[in-house]
Design an enzyme around this catalytic site. Structure first.
Site, PDB file in Angstrom:
ATOM      1  N   ASN A  65       0.838  -1.202   0.000  1.00 49.11           N
ATOM      2  CA  ASN A  65       0.000   0.000   0.000  1.00 49.11           C
ATOM      3  C   ASN A  65       0.881   1.263   0.000  1.00 49.11           C
ATOM      4  O   ASN A  65       1.494   1.621   1.006  1.00 49.11           O
ATOM      5  CB  ASN A  65      -0.905  -0.042   1.244  1.00 49.11           C
ATOM      6  CG  ASN A  65      -1.893   1.100   1.279  1.00 49.11           C
ATOM      7  OD1 ASN A  65      -1.593   2.209   0.841  1.00 49.11           O
ATOM      8  ND2 ASN A  65      -3.075   0.828   1.804  1.00 49.11           N
ATOM      9  N   HIS A  69       0.089   4.393  -0.062  1.00 47.03           N
ATOM     10  CA  HIS A  69      -0.345   5.467   0.857  1.00 47.03           C
ATOM     11  C   HIS A  69       0.204   5.217   2.263  1.00 47.03           C
ATOM     12  O   HIS A  69       0.670   6.140   2.934  1.00 47.03           O
ATOM     13  CB  HIS A  69      -1.868   5.537   0.928  1.00 47.03           C
ATOM     14  CG  HIS A  69      -2.500   5.885  -0.369  1.00 47.03           C
ATOM     15  ND1 HIS A  69      -2.598   7.172  -0.819  1.00 47.03           N
ATOM     16  CD2 HIS A  69      -3.055   5.109  -1.324  1.00 47.03           C
ATOM     17  CE1 HIS A  69      -3.188   7.179  -1.990  1.00 47.03           C
ATOM     18  NE2 HIS A  69      -3.481   5.929  -2.322  1.00 47.03           N
ATOM     19  N   GLU A  73      -0.780 -12.932   5.653  1.00 46.29           N
ATOM     20  CA  GLU A  73      -1.880 -12.422   6.491  1.00 46.29           C
ATOM     21  C   GLU A  73      -2.595 -13.576   7.179  1.00 46.29           C
ATOM     22  O   GLU A  73      -3.402 -14.245   6.543  1.00 46.29           O
ATOM     23  CB  GLU A  73      -2.885 -11.643   5.635  1.00 46.29           C
ATOM     24  CG  GLU A  73      -2.309 -10.378   5.044  1.00 46.29           C
ATOM     25  CD  GLU A  73      -2.985  -9.101   5.548  1.00 46.29           C
ATOM     26  OE1 GLU A  73      -3.785  -9.163   6.513  1.00 46.29           O
ATOM     27  OE2 GLU A  73      -2.699  -8.039   4.958  1.00 46.29           O
ATOM     28  N   ASP A 121      -0.294  -3.468  10.331  1.00 44.48           N
ATOM     29  CA  ASP A 121      -1.637  -3.919  10.021  1.00 44.48           C
ATOM     30  C   ASP A 121      -2.598  -2.966  10.699  1.00 44.48           C
ATOM     31  O   ASP A 121      -2.371  -2.543  11.833  1.00 44.48           O
ATOM     32  CB  ASP A 121      -1.850  -5.352  10.511  1.00 44.48           C
ATOM     33  CG  ASP A 121      -2.845  -6.052   9.611  1.00 44.48           C
ATOM     34  OD1 ASP A 121      -2.509  -6.337   8.446  1.00 44.48           O
ATOM     35  OD2 ASP A 121      -3.993  -6.284  10.054  1.00 44.48           O
ATOM     36  N   PHE A 123      -6.758   7.170   1.376  1.00 39.00           N
ATOM     37  CA  PHE A 123      -7.141   5.869   0.815  1.00 39.00           C
ATOM     38  C   PHE A 123      -8.173   5.206   1.720  1.00 39.00           C
ATOM     39  O   PHE A 123      -8.503   5.715   2.797  1.00 39.00           O
ATOM     40  CB  PHE A 123      -5.896   4.973   0.679  1.00 39.00           C
ATOM     41  CG  PHE A 123      -5.339   4.503   1.999  1.00 39.00           C
ATOM     42  CD1 PHE A 123      -4.560   5.344   2.769  1.00 39.00           C
ATOM     43  CD2 PHE A 123      -5.606   3.219   2.476  1.00 39.00           C
ATOM     44  CE1 PHE A 123      -4.049   4.918   3.987  1.00 39.00           C
ATOM     45  CE2 PHE A 123      -5.101   2.780   3.699  1.00 39.00           C
ATOM     46  CZ  PHE A 123      -4.322   3.635   4.444  1.00 39.00           C
ATOM     47  N   ASP A 146     -10.807   6.537   4.518  1.00 43.40           N
ATOM     48  CA  ASP A 146     -10.548   7.946   4.847  1.00 43.40           C
ATOM     49  C   ASP A 146     -11.744   8.874   4.566  1.00 43.40           C
ATOM     50  O   ASP A 146     -12.004   9.789   5.360  1.00 43.40           O
ATOM     51  CB  ASP A 146      -9.315   8.470   4.102  1.00 43.40           C
ATOM     52  CG  ASP A 146      -8.012   8.067   4.782  1.00 43.40           C
ATOM     53  OD1 ASP A 146      -8.059   7.644   5.953  1.00 43.40           O
ATOM     54  OD2 ASP A 146      -6.949   8.178   4.149  1.00 43.40           O
ATOM     55  N   HIS A 206      -3.862   6.885  13.744  1.00 42.73           N
ATOM     56  CA  HIS A 206      -3.442   5.655  14.398  1.00 42.73           C
ATOM     57  C   HIS A 206      -2.050   5.232  13.938  1.00 42.73           C
ATOM     58  O   HIS A 206      -1.174   4.925  14.715  1.00 42.73           O
ATOM     59  CB  HIS A 206      -4.477   4.574  14.078  1.00 42.73           C
ATOM     60  CG  HIS A 206      -4.788   4.418  12.603  1.00 42.73           C
ATOM     61  ND1 HIS A 206      -5.019   5.494  11.783  1.00 42.73           N
ATOM     62  CD2 HIS A 206      -4.870   3.327  11.792  1.00 42.73           C
ATOM     63  CE1 HIS A 206      -5.256   5.068  10.539  1.00 42.73           C
ATOM     64  NE2 HIS A 206      -5.170   3.756  10.531  1.00 42.73           N
ATOM     65  N   ARG A 207      -1.833   5.270  12.613  1.00 44.92           N
ATOM     66  CA  ARG A 207      -0.552   4.830  12.028  1.00 44.92           C
ATOM     67  C   ARG A 207       0.583   5.754  12.492  1.00 44.92           C
ATOM     68  O   ARG A 207       1.634   5.280  12.927  1.00 44.92           O
ATOM     69  CB  ARG A 207      -0.674   4.862  10.496  1.00 44.92           C
ATOM     70  CG  ARG A 207       0.591   4.467   9.744  1.00 44.92           C
ATOM     71  CD  ARG A 207       0.279   4.181   8.283  1.00 44.92           C
ATOM     72  NE  ARG A 207      -0.763   3.172   8.185  1.00 44.92           N
ATOM     73  CZ  ARG A 207      -2.041   3.439   7.875  1.00 44.92           C
ATOM     74  NH1 ARG A 207      -2.426   4.660   7.567  1.00 44.92           N
ATOM     75  NH2 ARG A 207      -2.927   2.470   7.871  1.00 44.92           N
TER      76      ARG A 207
END
Ligand code: ITT
Length: 191
Positions: free
Chosen positions: A9, A11, A37, A66, A141, A144, A169-170
């Site tokens: 990903n 983004h 995963e 994740d 993305f 959002d 959060h990230r």
């Protein structure tokens, strides 16, 4: 200092590299090692398992992240299944599930797993907010366009990357990683 980030990903990679640059870490996106995963209700366990598997392939210090969206009126759905639910239902599908629902509280959670031998660490963080009534904005993305973080009235998709990183959060989980790298004095020798 250089650190790999196993993710498909773009983004996520861009958000993360901006945060870790504040700590002098140059993040390198790793797409050729597929992210394993597993199914689990714990993002931390999913991220750590994927990071260990990626490390076995690559043999270089790396992180895996994740993330998931947890909607309270849906008992935490889609949570760890967010990626699949985004692909199948999308933002519109989630809004449909919430039609007529007043309590729209939700949170994003992020688990960043780092395998930097001899260390293995997982950093978990959340951002609380609400699910908007309709999608708004064209940035970012995934979910959002329907997530409004507490303390703002705009969705993440109505914010630039820097602004999203103030709340997300990230970004929070990655700052925990950044502080940890600093406190352990992990420098080029290990990376
Ligand atoms: P990698 O597994 O390759 O890193 P991914 O997009 O599949 O990329 P996840 O497995 O962590 O990432 O899936 C989480 C999904 O949750 C993601 O696809 C989005 O739909 C949603 N999501 C997670 N973080 C988000 C964020 O910051 N903004 C919007 N949606 C997000």
């Amino acid at each position: 200092m250089k650190l790999y980030f196993a993710t498909g990903n773009r983004h996520k990679y861009e958000e993360a590299s901006r945060v870790l640059a504040e700590y002098g870490v140059e993040l390198v996106q790793l797409t050729r090692v597929p992210k394993l995963e597993i199914q689990s209700s714990s993002l931390a366990e999913i991220a750590l398992t994927a990071a260990r598997a990626a490390y076995l392939e690559l043999g270089e210090p790396l992180i895996v992240e994740d993330a998931g969206l947890y909607i309270e009126a849906l008992n935490g759905f889609p949570g760890p299944y967010s990626s699949y639910v985004y692909k199948t239902l999308g933002c519109r599908g989630i809004l449909k599930l919430l039609e007529g629902v007043k309590r729209r509280d939700a949170y994003f959670e992020s688990a960043v797993a780092a395998v930097i031998p001899p260390y293995e660490e997982v950093f978990v963080a959340r951002v609380r907010g609400i699910i908007a009534r309709e999608p708004r904005g064209g940035e970012g993305f995934g979910f959002d366009p329907i997530f409004v973080p507490r303390g703002d009235e705009r969705t993440f998709a109505e914010m630039g990357l820097e602004e999203k990183n103030r709340y997300s959060h990230r970004a929070r989980a990655l700052r925990m990683l950044g502080e940890w790298l600093r406190s352990r004095k992990i420098k080029r020798a290990q990376l």
